[in-house]
Design a protein around this motif. Structure first.
Motif, short mmCIF file in Angstrom:
data_model
loop_
_atom_site.label_atom_id
_atom_site.label_comp_id
_atom_site.label_asym_id
_atom_site.label_seq_id
_atom_site.Cartn_x
_atom_site.Cartn_y
_atom_site.Cartn_z
N TRP A 89 0.80 -1.21 0.00
CA TRP A 89 0.00 0.00 0.00
C TRP A 89 0.84 1.27 0.00
N VAL A 90 2.15 1.15 0.02
CA VAL A 90 3.01 2.33 -0.01
C VAL A 90 2.82 3.14 -1.30
N PRO A 91 2.74 2.50 -2.48
CA PRO A 91 2.53 3.31 -3.70
C PRO A 91 1.24 4.12 -3.66
N TYR A 92 0.16 3.53 -3.17
CA TYR A 92 -1.11 4.27 -3.13
C TYR A 92 -1.05 5.43 -2.14
N ILE A 93 -0.59 5.17 -0.93
CA ILE A 93 -0.51 6.22 0.09
C ILE A 93 0.43 7.33 -0.38
N SER A 94 1.54 6.95 -1.00
CA SER A 94 2.50 7.94 -1.48
C SER A 94 1.91 8.80 -2.60
N THR A 95 1.20 8.16 -3.52
CA THR A 95 0.59 8.90 -4.63
C THR A 95 -0.46 9.88 -4.12
#
Length: 256
Positions: free
Chosen positions: A100-106
């Motif tokens: 979920w890091v890519p989604y939270i970062s985006t």
């Protein structure tokens, strides 16, 4: 006389829709693009594309020449990645956060870039055929779309982790709370979207009013405060998104 009375009533009846067409009332003017049978706010897409291009350019520049000992832009990108990873790890959990890091970062970077674009760039100086440019998060459609994405994300996370057992959370700790638990899933995206939209809109209105009323140097402290508030709003939105995802993944799958 009777005929004139009916004629007056008929004329009044014809005028009623003009007073009841509430959907035609708008705040401000917008640049509309026709897409089939729909009209979309063109100024939102223009600034969204610009923010996206800037974010892509920064990411490409910071990761173009990776070195074992980071310097300058790479060092900044690694610090930013660690910061965003900590948000996901603290809210979702150490063993579940990585996907979920890519989604939270985006979500964080897009909201931050959009808010800063509205606070730093004098969009009002750019003349359009109609409407004016502003931060994408200044439009309720953008914030609602982001909130709905978060809703889909935590539903997906819960179903993927717990399967059909995810829906058992609606009747815990007692089936009496079923309506309240269902209502909670509707209030989450509403609170996310209106909080972000309201704060960004209020900040831009305050800066605009100060700019009109006082000399140009006086609004600078307000603009600096707006940058800080914009950053906090991006942090709140991404943190709450991660918290909702972590909450959806808890419970039944682990207890069984």
């Amino acid at each position: 006389m009777v005929h004139s009375l009916y004629q007056n009533n008929f004329d009044s009846f014809q005028e009623i829709p003009t007073f009841l067409s509430i959907s035609s009332v708008e705040v401000g003017k917008h640049l509309y693009w026709q897409l089939g049978n729909y009209k979309i706010h063109g100024q939102v897409f223009i600034v969204t594309w610009l923010v996206s291009l800037v974010l892509i350019a920064v990411a490409f520049t910071g990761t173009r020449k990776l070195q074992r000992i980071p310097e300058k832009s790479q060092n900044f990108m690694e610090y930013l990645l660690e910061f965003l990873q900590d948000i996901a790890k603290n809210q979702i959990g150490e063993h579940e956060y990585r996907p979920w890091v890519p989604y939270i970062s985006t979500i964080f970077l897009f909201i931050l870039g959009s808010n800063w674009a509205g606070a730093l760039i004098p969009w009002k100086l750019i003349e359009l055929p109609e409407g004016e440019l502003a931060a994408p998060t200044n439009d309720i459609n953008t914030t609602v779309a982001l909130a709905l994405l978060t809703s889909l994300a935590y539903f997906y996370a819960g179903l993927r982790k717990n399967g059909i057992g995810y829906f058992a959370r609606y009747i815990e700790p007692t089936p009496v709370l079923l309506p309240i638990n269902i209502l909670e899933d509707f209030t989450k995206p509403l609170s996310l979207s209106f909080r972000l939209f309201g704060n960004v809109l209020a900040d831009e209105l305050v800066v605009s009013v100060f700019t009109l009323l006082v000399p140009i140097l006086v609004p600078l402290p307000v603009m600096i405060l707006g940058l800080f508030a914009s950053s906090i709003q991006a942090l709140i939105f991404s943190t709450l998104s991660a918290a909702y995802i972590g909450e959806a993944m808890e419970g039944h799958g682990e207890s069984e």
